[in-house]
Motif scaffolding. Sequence first.
Motif, PDB file in Angstrom:
ATOM      1  N   GLU A 150      -8.220  -3.165   9.632  1.00 20.59           N
ATOM      2  CA  GLU A 150      -8.332  -1.766  10.059  1.00 20.59           C
ATOM      3  C   GLU A 150      -7.253  -0.914   9.403  1.00 20.59           C
ATOM      4  O   GLU A 150      -7.512   0.200   8.953  1.00 20.59           O
ATOM      5  N   LYS A 151      -6.055  -1.457   9.356  1.00 24.21           N
ATOM      6  CA  LYS A 151      -4.939  -0.741   8.741  1.00 24.21           C
ATOM      7  C   LYS A 151      -5.206  -0.506   7.250  1.00 24.21           C
ATOM      8  O   LYS A 151      -4.959   0.570   6.716  1.00 24.21           O
ATOM      9  N   SER A 152      -5.748  -1.534   6.573  1.00 24.06           N
ATOM     10  CA  SER A 152      -6.068  -1.430   5.157  1.00 24.06           C
ATOM     11  C   SER A 152      -7.156  -0.386   4.907  1.00 24.06           C
ATOM     12  O   SER A 152      -7.075   0.393   3.952  1.00 24.06           O
ATOM     13  N   LYS A 153      -8.169  -0.356   5.763  1.00 24.88           N
ATOM     14  CA  LYS A 153      -9.233   0.639   5.622  1.00 24.88           C
ATOM     15  C   LYS A 153      -8.678   2.049   5.751  1.00 24.88           C
ATOM     16  O   LYS A 153      -9.029   2.953   4.989  1.00 24.88           O
ATOM     17  N   ALA A 154      -7.786   2.245   6.727  1.00 22.37           N
ATOM     18  CA  ALA A 154      -7.179   3.567   6.920  1.00 22.37           C
ATOM     19  C   ALA A 154      -6.345   3.957   5.700  1.00 22.37           C
ATOM     20  O   ALA A 154      -6.375   5.110   5.250  1.00 22.37           O
ATOM     21  N   TYR A 155      -5.604   2.991   5.132  1.00 21.46           N
ATOM     22  CA  TYR A 155      -4.790   3.254   3.957  1.00 21.46           C
ATOM     23  C   TYR A 155      -5.661   3.631   2.767  1.00 21.46           C
ATOM     24  O   TYR A 155      -5.360   4.577   2.036  1.00 21.46           O
ATOM     25  N   ASN A 156      -6.758   2.901   2.568  1.00 19.58           N
ATOM     26  CA  ASN A 156      -7.670   3.198   1.455  1.00 19.58           C
ATOM     27  C   ASN A 156      -8.290   4.582   1.598  1.00 19.58           C
ATOM     28  O   ASN A 156      -8.443   5.310   0.618  1.00 19.58           O
ATOM     29  N   LYS A 157      -8.643   4.971   2.824  1.00 19.97           N
ATOM     30  CA  LYS A 157      -9.187   6.311   3.050  1.00 19.97           C
ATOM     31  C   LYS A 157      -8.157   7.374   2.699  1.00 19.97           C
ATOM     32  O   LYS A 157      -8.473   8.396   2.098  1.00 19.97           O
ATOM     33  N   ALA A 158      -6.893   7.126   3.074  1.00 18.28           N
ATOM     34  CA  ALA A 158      -5.828   8.083   2.770  1.00 18.28           C
ATOM     35  C   ALA A 158      -5.631   8.200   1.260  1.00 18.28           C
ATOM     36  O   ALA A 158      -5.430   9.303   0.739  1.00 18.28           O
ATOM     37  N   GLN A 159      -5.692   7.069   0.541  1.00 16.84           N
ATOM     38  CA  GLN A 159      -5.538   7.094  -0.910  1.00 16.84           C
ATOM     39  C   GLN A 159      -6.659   7.887  -1.571  1.00 16.84           C
ATOM     40  O   GLN A 159      -6.419   8.681  -2.480  1.00 16.84           O
ATOM     41  N   LYS A 160      -7.890   7.675  -1.109  1.00 19.62           N
ATOM     42  CA  LYS A 160      -9.023   8.407  -1.682  1.00 19.62           C
ATOM     43  C   LYS A 160      -8.895   9.897  -1.420  1.00 19.62           C
ATOM     44  O   LYS A 160      -9.187  10.727  -2.277  1.00 19.62           O
ATOM     45  N   ALA A 161      -8.460  10.258  -0.213  1.00 20.44           N
ATOM     46  CA  ALA A 161      -8.278  11.674   0.116  1.00 20.44           C
ATOM     47  C   ALA A 161      -7.195  12.288  -0.765  1.00 20.44           C
ATOM     48  O   ALA A 161      -7.316  13.430  -1.231  1.00 20.44           O
ATOM     49  N   GLU A 162      -6.133  11.529  -1.027  1.00 15.16           N
ATOM     50  CA  GLU A 162      -5.053  12.021  -1.879  1.00 15.16           C
ATOM     51  C   GLU A 162      -5.533  12.228  -3.307  1.00 15.16           C
ATOM     52  O   GLU A 162      -5.207  13.228  -3.947  1.00 15.16           O
TER      53      GLU A 162
END
Length: 171
Positions: A150-162
């Motif tokens: 779950e933490k990794s998914k949230a991090y990947n979403k943040a990277q894509k948004a950035e």
Amino acid sequence: MPFTKFVETGRVVYIAKGPDAGKIAAIIDIIDQNRALLDGPCTGVPRQARRFTELHLTGLVTKVTRGCTERALRLAWEADKITDKWLATSWARRIEKREKRASLSDLERFKVARAKQARNKMIRTAFFAIRNRNTTGAKKAHARILKLREKSKAYNKAQKAEKKANKAKKA
């Protein structure tokens, strides 16, 4: 398996050597067996003759006539969205990743190494806990794995948004 990438007008090439190394351009004309005329109006490559030994053929091709003008090439380049297609290739992503790693400072390299160590330790403990499913450690490891996913998914979403925000800034 037969060859699929041929030297032809409109073929997009990656320049490996020289002052424009790391940029892409299109072949406008073939001068002889050893050289081609290149132009990259959207990538900042001026019209020039380059040896084939300095070039790598990509899988991208744009429709242009032999010896076309810079304006005609720019229109065809933008119509075919060659820059976007290039950035979507695994080749371009590998180059970007390599450049990012090369630009890391000592502290950033150390942080990456420690993060890898921590990740590998979690994987190792989870593996042995799952291998011995009858233990209570297996249940705890499974819960940790789900939490990390779950933490990794949230991090990947943040990277894509950035990345989207950075592209919006550039445009």
